[in-house]
Design a protein around this motif. Structure first.
Motif, PDB file in Angstrom:
ATOM      1  N   ALA A 226       0.838  -1.199   0.000  1.00 28.39           N
ATOM      2  CA  ALA A 226       0.000   0.000   0.000  1.00 28.39           C
ATOM      3  C   ALA A 226       0.873   1.250   0.000  1.00 28.39           C
ATOM      4  N   ILE A 227       0.475   2.213  -0.818  1.00 26.91           N
ATOM      5  CA  ILE A 227       1.118   3.526  -0.837  1.00 26.91           C
ATOM      6  C   ILE A 227       0.387   4.356   0.209  1.00 26.91           C
ATOM      7  N   VAL A 228       1.097   4.680   1.314  1.00 24.99           N
ATOM      8  CA  VAL A 228       0.446   5.308   2.468  1.00 24.99           C
ATOM      9  C   VAL A 228       1.356   6.375   3.074  1.00 24.99           C
ATOM     10  N   ASP A 229       0.783   7.123   4.031  1.00 24.13           N
ATOM     11  CA  ASP A 229       1.591   8.020   4.854  1.00 24.13           C
ATOM     12  C   ASP A 229       2.080   7.220   6.059  1.00 24.13           C
ATOM     13  N   PRO A 230       3.350   6.779   6.065  1.00 26.53           N
ATOM     14  CA  PRO A 230       3.813   5.938   7.174  1.00 26.53           C
ATOM     15  C   PRO A 230       3.984   6.714   8.471  1.00 26.53           C
ATOM     16  N   LEU A 231       3.903   8.055   8.420  1.00 30.13           N
ATOM     17  CA  LEU A 231       4.002   8.851   9.651  1.00 30.13           C
ATOM     18  C   LEU A 231       2.663   8.895  10.396  1.00 30.13           C
ATOM     19  N   ASP A 232       1.602   8.355   9.777  1.00 29.39           N
ATOM     20  CA  ASP A 232       0.300   8.269  10.437  1.00 29.39           C
ATOM     21  C   ASP A 232       0.343   7.053  11.371  1.00 29.39           C
ATOM     22  N   GLU A 233       0.594   7.324  12.665  1.00 30.16           N
ATOM     23  CA  GLU A 233       0.802   6.231  13.619  1.00 30.16           C
ATOM     24  C   GLU A 233      -0.418   5.353  13.812  1.00 30.16           C
ATOM     25  N   LYS A 234      -1.600   5.998  13.811  1.00 29.92           N
ATOM     26  CA  LYS A 234      -2.826   5.209  14.003  1.00 29.92           C
ATOM     27  C   LYS A 234      -3.037   4.270  12.818  1.00 29.92           C
ATOM     28  N   LEU A 235      -2.707   4.744  11.640  1.00 22.74           N
ATOM     29  CA  LEU A 235      -2.807   3.908  10.438  1.00 22.74           C
ATOM     30  C   LEU A 235      -1.855   2.726  10.535  1.00 22.74           C
ATOM     31  N   MET A 236      -0.611   2.998  10.935  1.00 20.68           N
ATOM     32  CA  MET A 236       0.384   1.929  11.013  1.00 20.68           C
ATOM     33  C   MET A 236       0.003   0.923  12.111  1.00 20.68           C
ATOM     34  N   ASP A 237      -0.504   1.418  13.248  1.00 20.01           N
ATOM     35  CA  ASP A 237      -0.942   0.509  14.321  1.00 20.01           C
ATOM     36  C   ASP A 237      -2.069  -0.406  13.827  1.00 20.01           C
ATOM     37  N   ALA A 238      -3.018   0.167  13.101  1.00 21.50           N
ATOM     38  CA  ALA A 238      -4.150  -0.624  12.583  1.00 21.50           C
ATOM     39  C   ALA A 238      -3.645  -1.653  11.570  1.00 21.50           C
ATOM     40  N   MET A 239      -2.703  -1.244  10.714  1.00 19.00           N
ATOM     41  CA  MET A 239      -2.141  -2.153   9.702  1.00 19.00           C
ATOM     42  C   MET A 239      -1.438  -3.333  10.379  1.00 19.00           C
ATOM     43  N   ILE A 240      -0.624  -3.033  11.403  1.00 15.17           N
ATOM     44  CA  ILE A 240       0.127  -4.088  12.098  1.00 15.17           C
ATOM     45  C   ILE A 240      -0.849  -5.034  12.814  1.00 15.17           C
ATOM     46  N   THR A 241      -1.886  -4.457  13.435  1.00  9.09           N
ATOM     47  CA  THR A 241      -2.864  -5.281  14.158  1.00  9.09           C
ATOM     48  C   THR A 241      -3.641  -6.174  13.193  1.00  9.09           C
ATOM     49  N   ALA A 242      -3.951  -5.643  12.010  1.00  3.88           N
ATOM     50  CA  ALA A 242      -4.631  -6.473  11.006  1.00  3.88           C
ATOM     51  C   ALA A 242      -3.734  -7.631  10.570  1.00  3.88           C
ATOM     52  N   GLU A 243      -2.428  -7.390  10.477  1.00  7.97           N
ATOM     53  CA  GLU A 243      -1.498  -8.491  10.143  1.00  7.97           C
ATOM     54  C   GLU A 243      -1.498  -9.544  11.239  1.00  7.97           C
ATOM     55  N   LEU A 244      -1.618  -9.091  12.470  1.00  8.60           N
ATOM     56  CA  LEU A 244      -1.676 -10.011  13.604  1.00  8.60           C
ATOM     57  C   LEU A 244      -2.926 -10.898  13.484  1.00  8.60           C
ATOM     58  N   VAL A 245      -4.056 -10.259  13.230  1.00  2.66           N
ATOM     59  CA  VAL A 245      -5.320 -10.990  13.110  1.00  2.66           C
ATOM     60  C   VAL A 245      -5.256 -11.980  11.929  1.00  2.66           C
ATOM     61  N   LEU A 246      -4.564 -11.588  10.877  1.00  2.00           N
ATOM     62  CA  LEU A 246      -4.440 -12.471   9.707  1.00  2.00           C
ATOM     63  C   LEU A 246      -3.311 -13.492   9.867  1.00  2.00           C
ATOM     64  N   ASN A 247      -2.768 -13.569  11.089  1.00  2.00           N
ATOM     65  CA  ASN A 247      -1.721 -14.543  11.429  1.00  2.00           C
ATOM     66  C   ASN A 247      -0.423 -14.321  10.634  1.00  2.00           C
ATOM     67  N   LYS A 248      -0.145 -13.046  10.318  1.00  2.00           N
ATOM     68  CA  LYS A 248       1.103 -12.734   9.604  1.00  2.00           C
ATOM     69  C   LYS A 248       2.173 -12.178  10.539  1.00  2.00           C
ATOM     70  N   GLN A 249       1.807 -11.941  11.797  1.00  2.00           N
ATOM     71  CA  GLN A 249       2.759 -11.526  12.835  1.00  2.00           C
ATOM     72  C   GLN A 249       2.571 -12.446  14.027  1.00  2.00           C
ATOM     73  N   ILE A 250       3.656 -12.687  14.731  1.00  2.00           N
ATOM     74  CA  ILE A 250       3.552 -13.515  15.934  1.00  2.00           C
ATOM     75  C   ILE A 250       3.060 -12.649  17.082  1.00  2.00           C
ATOM     76  N   TYR A 251       2.064 -13.147  17.828  1.00  2.00           N
ATOM     77  CA  TYR A 251       1.532 -12.369  18.946  1.00  2.00           C
ATOM     78  C   TYR A 251       2.496 -12.348  20.131  1.00  2.00           C
ATOM     79  N   CYS A 252       2.659 -11.134  20.684  1.00  2.00           N
ATOM     80  CA  CYS A 252       3.237 -10.997  22.019  1.00  2.00           C
ATOM     81  C   CYS A 252       2.654  -9.705  22.560  1.00  2.00           C
ATOM     82  N   LYS A 253       2.839  -9.428  23.854  1.00  2.00           N
ATOM     83  CA  LYS A 253       2.201  -8.232  24.425  1.00  2.00           C
ATOM     84  C   LYS A 253       2.661  -6.971  23.726  1.00  2.00           C
TER      85      LYS A 253
END
Ligand code: THG
Length: 264
Positions: A226-253
């Motif tokens: 995705a072509i995005v504004d990477p300085l948008d922290e809320k956007l990046m947090d949502a993107m990372i969390t969606a990867e977690l839900v899609l099992n593309k990141q390993i969960y830890c606290k």
């Protein structure tokens, strides 16, 4: 998710001014900030202010490559401009973009192959922007067929359904999400998919909220980049969390922090 930083675009006033005035420090500061925020690729587009796109884009590429070795997306609608600009690039490149028109594919597919470059292809043609999923798929299938016939690896092809602003083309967004899912089924191995996310919120009040909501839905549909504004922290947090839900990141606290550290 492959994050392509959108901020080095002459459409932004500060960047347009820096390009006109050849102010390297402004460009390099924005390049570094995007890399530190997790951009894998930096999109470089001279925008409407440029009077000489070839020399401005070459200058922009040189300025950026002085401060990072991340890949660059060479963003221009003119194949001739891309052909000249890519000659000065030393970092990995992604050509942004071709359309489904034969005259563009005939130049840009061999060029991408020659430079070992990725290639973004918009599912549009001279007739304009498709109004439904079927038209997008037809154009995307023609692009994929052209790449296969010309021995260009489809895994280096990024199909872009062309995101439209929600205030002018609301009914298109569902079609675009379905297109992303179906682009991935066009061949095996699958092509990649990409969107210019901020298109969706041009003229909208809470841009960040609209951007991140669509991004998550596109991720669920199988979006690769995705072509995005990477300085948008809320956007990046949502993107990372969606990867977690899609099992593309390993969960830890501390998964948000862990993801960010992995990008440094
Ligand atoms: N697909 C592909 N490439 C693209 C796009 C796409 N490249 C350009 C664009 N779309 C993606 N990049 C941006 C960059 C900025 C904005 C939107 C998309 C943007 N800019 C502010 C605006 O217009 O409101 C600038 C305002 C300001 O000066 O701050 O929204 O779809 N392959």
């Amino acid at each position: 998710m492959i994050i392509i930083g959108e901020l080095l675009n002459g459409m932004y006033k500060n960047v347009g001014k820096a390009i006109v005035e050849k102010d390297r420090s402004v460009i390099q500061r924005i390049a570094k900030a995007q890399v530190e925020a997790g951009a894998d690729v930096l999109d470089l587009n001279c925008g409407p202010v440029s009077k000489d796109q070839v020399s401005d884009l070459k200058w922009l590429i040189n300025a950026v490559e002085e401060v990072t070795d991340r890949a660059i997306a060479i963003d221009s609608s003119k194949p001739k401009v891309i052909e000249e600009a890519i000659k000065v690039a030393r970092n990995k490149t992604i050509i942004n973009s071709t359309t489904a028109d034969a005259e563009k594919l005939e130049i840009l597919v061999p060029l991408a192959k020659q430079h070992n470059s990725g290639l973004i292809a918009l599912s549009i043609n001279k007739k304009g922007i498709p109004q439904n999923k079927e038209q997008r798929l037809e154009l995307a299938a023609n692009i994929v067929a052209f790449c296969i016939e010309n021995d260009f690896p489809v895994t280096d092809l990024y199909l872009d359904p062309v995101v439209m602003p929600v205030d002018v083309a609301q009914a298109q967004l569902k079609e675009i999400l379905e297109s992303i899912r179906e682009f991935k089924l066009l061949c095996d191995p699958a092509p990649k998919t990409v969107v210019g996310l901020s298109n969706i919120s041009q003229g909208v009040v809470d841009r960040s909220l609209v951007n991140r909501t669509f991004l998550i839905m596109a991720q669920a549909a199988g979006l690769d980049a995705a072509i995005v504004d990477p300085l948008d922290e809320k956007l990046m947090d949502a993107m990372i969390t969606a990867e977690l839900v899609l099992n593309k990141q390993i969960y830890c606290k501390a998964y948000l922090e862990a993801y960010r550290k992995s990008k440094l």
